[in-house]
Design a protein around this motif. Structure first.
Motif, mmCIF file in Angstrom:
data_model
loop_
_atom_site.group_PDB
_atom_site.id
_atom_site.type_symbol
_atom_site.label_atom_id
_atom_site.label_comp_id
_atom_site.label_asym_id
_atom_site.label_seq_id
_atom_site.Cartn_x
_atom_site.Cartn_y
_atom_site.Cartn_z
ATOM 1 N N SER A 205 16.125 24.818 64.887
ATOM 2 C CA SER A 205 15.413 25.154 63.652
ATOM 3 C C SER A 205 14.081 24.414 63.599
ATOM 4 O O SER A 205 14.028 23.245 63.207
ATOM 5 N N PRO A 206 12.991 25.049 63.987
ATOM 6 C CA PRO A 206 11.672 24.400 63.859
ATOM 7 C C PRO A 206 11.180 24.466 62.419
ATOM 8 O O PRO A 206 11.534 25.370 61.662
ATOM 9 N N TYR A 207 10.333 23.480 62.044
ATOM 10 C CA TYR A 207 9.822 23.446 60.670
ATOM 11 C C TYR A 207 8.440 22.803 60.642
ATOM 12 O O TYR A 207 8.068 22.044 61.539
ATOM 13 N N VAL A 208 7.700 23.095 59.576
ATOM 14 C CA VAL A 208 6.420 22.443 59.302
ATOM 15 C C VAL A 208 6.340 22.193 57.805
ATOM 16 O O VAL A 208 6.957 22.909 57.003
ATOM 17 N N SER A 209 5.587 21.176 57.413
ATOM 18 C CA SER A 209 5.417 20.886 55.992
ATOM 19 C C SER A 209 4.121 20.141 55.764
ATOM 20 O O SER A 209 3.583 19.488 56.666
ATOM 21 N N ILE A 210 3.626 20.243 54.543
ATOM 22 C CA ILE A 210 2.469 19.470 54.092
ATOM 23 C C ILE A 210 2.761 18.996 52.675
ATOM 24 O O ILE A 210 3.357 19.734 51.880
ATOM 25 N N SER A 211 2.394 17.775 52.372
ATOM 26 C CA SER A 211 2.655 17.244 51.034
ATOM 27 C C SER A 211 1.515 16.330 50.610
ATOM 28 O O SER A 211 0.875 15.683 51.439
ATOM 29 N N ARG A 212 1.310 16.298 49.306
ATOM 30 C CA ARG A 212 0.319 15.401 48.718
ATOM 31 C C ARG A 212 1.026 14.607 47.628
ATOM 32 O O ARG A 212 1.732 15.171 46.787
ATOM 33 N N SER A 213 0.832 13.284 47.627
ATOM 34 C CA SER A 213 1.522 12.422 46.662
ATOM 35 C C SER A 213 0.525 11.664 45.800
ATOM 36 O O SER A 213 -0.653 11.506 46.155
ATOM 37 N N PHE A 214 1.041 11.181 44.676
ATOM 38 C CA PHE A 214 0.240 10.461 43.687
ATOM 39 C C PHE A 214 1.117 9.338 43.145
ATOM 40 O O PHE A 214 2.198 9.584 42.616
ATOM 41 N N LEU A 215 0.677 8.084 43.295
ATOM 42 C CA LEU A 215 1.492 6.927 42.916
ATOM 43 C C LEU A 215 0.688 5.994 42.011
ATOM 44 O O LEU A 215 -0.201 5.278 42.487
ATOM 45 N N PRO A 216 0.968 5.972 40.712
ATOM 46 C CA PRO A 216 0.289 5.010 39.821
ATOM 47 C C PRO A 216 0.661 3.584 40.192
ATOM 48 O O PRO A 216 1.812 3.299 40.558
ATOM 49 N N LEU A 217 -0.293 2.667 40.096
ATOM 50 C CA LEU A 217 -0.078 1.259 40.429
ATOM 51 C C LEU A 217 -0.322 0.401 39.197
ATOM 52 O O LEU A 217 -1.000 0.820 38.255
ATOM 53 N N THR A 218 0.222 -0.808 39.228
ATOM 54 C CA THR A 218 -0.022 -1.764 38.149
ATOM 55 C C THR A 218 -0.694 -2.997 38.728
ATOM 56 O O THR A 218 -0.600 -3.280 39.917
ATOM 57 N N GLY A 219 -1.387 -3.740 37.867
ATOM 58 C CA GLY A 219 -2.069 -4.949 38.299
ATOM 59 C C GLY A 219 -3.570 -4.726 38.430
ATOM 60 O O GLY A 219 -4.090 -3.628 38.222
ATOM 61 N N THR A 220 -4.262 -5.798 38.800
ATOM 62 C CA THR A 220 -5.717 -5.745 38.946
ATOM 63 C C THR A 220 -6.132 -6.287 40.288
ATOM 64 O O THR A 220 -5.445 -7.124 40.896
ATOM 65 N N ASP A 221 -7.264 -5.811 40.770
ATOM 66 C CA ASP A 221 -7.852 -6.292 42.011
ATOM 67 C C ASP A 221 -8.512 -7.641 41.742
ATOM 68 O O ASP A 221 -9.402 -7.745 40.906
ATOM 69 N N THR A 222 -8.043 -8.676 42.440
ATOM 70 C CA THR A 222 -8.549 -10.023 42.189
ATOM 71 C C THR A 222 -10.034 -10.142 42.501
ATOM 72 O O THR A 222 -10.769 -10.870 41.826
ATOM 73 N N ALA A 223 -10.485 -9.397 43.516
ATOM 74 C CA ALA A 223 -11.891 -9.518 43.920
ATOM 75 C C ALA A 223 -12.824 -8.893 42.889
ATOM 76 O O ALA A 223 -13.923 -9.400 42.654
ATOM 77 N N THR A 224 -12.406 -7.790 42.247
ATOM 78 C CA THR A 224 -13.284 -7.085 41.328
ATOM 79 C C THR A 224 -12.886 -7.251 39.868
ATOM 80 O O THR A 224 -13.707 -7.028 38.981
#
Length: 422
Positions: free
Chosen positions: A205-224
């Motif tokens: 059984s051959p297969y192909v797929s494509i997916s796009r994800s979105f992941l909210p994050l918490t916290g702040t970038d220390t440098a900026t």
């Protein structure tokens, strides 16, 4: 050797969860579901750890040390509502899914860091370390996420298709408690996936797929000082599954994939997190699962991938992120003792391989690979079951990862679980 302080080291965790799962099936092939859960987590962690030799001179045999404190308090509420409908349109069988979910993430964070007295590693004398009175982080993070999603799984003769889409809206607010300064951001995005598989008579059984994800994050970038942007990713995958016609209980899978992640968060290895541009990985995965004989079951897997930073700090482009092995492998066998000998007893054993990883952003130092062994004995009869699991059977001492500071891997762990259902 122990380089912290006996009266200082502390890790206490209190965790509670409550929720329910509701499902009702109607006569017209429609099913509705609602899953709700609230969880609370409170941690009190303090640790003294080494930072290097005093004056960068090993001959001094004096280890510089840091005193670290972290006390996060987290509440998380989630609710997921779904409607599923199984129907047909001509020769096409559909399983349609429509859902709406909501998540509320409420974190009260407190972290501190100070220098601790150095330790003579040839003549260690533990005199304690003063309390951490300063704080580099006293913040509240409140994040609300609402998602609407739909999916259609279709079967047409030997073809199977899946198409899904999701829309997310996220509101995040970070408040610095001492100053009252707030950093807020809003984000929304569409994500989803599409895939197809074809089933031949010979079990391939051959297969192909494509997916796009979105992941909210918490916290702040220390440098900026800016709140972290959500992480997004796109993955392409192609492979083949094989279920031998002469061995129906065995499934073999081989796949190739390419994954590109943006807004990846990494650590500087001491205290602070930062958000880099883009990380790409591509590789191969192999897996075998199934019954070799009526009494012997096999589970095996291997992953190899090439990981590279594509955007971000110019000095790191083309490098591998720290603490990330590029090879994994595992093999596990379960033997069910025949019922005429020991009814309900299963004996298992396996081996795990974790490849080497880089210890610094410049990729000049490596953490060695490691091989570990595990075992288990399980017993199940009627409504009673019990399991004795041992991980890292030979109690191998090894370094799991490094990023300026290094961390030992888990030592031997023995766990006994028992359950009864009625």
């Amino acid at each position: 050797m122990f380089t912290s302080e006996p009266g200082v080291d502390k890790f206490e965790r209190s965790q509670q969860m409550i929720g329910y799962e509701f499902e009702h099936r109607f006569d017209n092939d429609v099913t509705v579901r609602q899953n709700v859960r609230y969880g609370h987590l409170d941690v009190d962690f303090r640790n003294v750890y080494g930072e290097g030799w005093v004056g960068d001179d090993p001959a001094s045999h004096l280890l510089e040390r840091a005193n670290f404190l972290s006390k996060p308090d987290l509440g998380l509420f989630t609710v997921d509502n779904q409607v599923e409908w199984k129907t047909s349109t001509g020769p096409i069988d559909h399983t349609l899914l429509l859902g709406l979910d909501y998540k509320r993430f409420d974190l009260h964070d407190e972290s501190g860091f100070e220098d601790a007295p150095p330790l003579d590693v040839l003549n260690p004398i533990y005199n304690g370390a003063p309390p951490v009175t300063s704080r580099y982080d006293q913040s509240n993070t409140l994040q609300n996420q609402t998602g609407l999603y739909a999916q259609d799984t279709m079967q047409i003769d030997r073809w199977n298709f899946v198409f899904s889409g999701r829309y997310d809206d996220v509101q995040t607010r970070v408040t610095d408690r001492p100053t009252g300064v707030r950093t807020s951001y809003s984000a929304d995005a569409f994500s989803g996936r599409a895939g197809v598989i074809y089933n031949f008579d010979n079990g391939i059984s051959p297969y192909v797929s494509i997916s796009r994800s979105f992941l909210p994050l918490t916290g702040t970038d220390t440098a900026t000082g800016n709140a972290f942007k959500p992480e997004t990713a796109v993955q392409y995958e192609a492979g083949v599954k094989y279920q031998p016609t002469w061995l129906n209980d065995v499934m073999l899978t081989a796949s190739l994939f390419e994954l590109t992640r943006e807004n990846v968060v990494t650590s500087d290895g001491v205290l602070f997190n930062r958000q880099i541009g883009k990380v790409n990985s591509r590789g191969v995965e192999l897996e075998a699962v199934g019954q070799l004989t009526p009494d012997l079951k096999l589970t095996a897997a291997y992953t190899w991938y090439d990981l590279r930073i594509k955007e971000g700090n110019p000095a790191e482009i083309g490098k591998v992120t720290t603490g990330t092995p590029e090879q994994f492998g595992s093999l596990w066998l379960d033997y069910a003792v025949p019922s005429d000998r020991l009814q309900g007893v299963t004996i298992g054993g396996g081996v795990r391989y974790v490849g080497s990883s880089f210890a610094d952003a410049a990729n000049t130092q490596k953490v060695p690979d490691v091989v570990l062994f595990d075992t288990a004995i399980r017993y199940e009869k009627d409504n009673f079951k019990a399991a004795l699991n041992v991980s890292n059977l030979f109690d191998k001492a090894y370094v799991a990862s490094c990023n300026i500071t290094c961390f030992y891997g888990e030592s031997r762990e023995i766990s006994l679980t028992m359950g009864y259902k009625w």
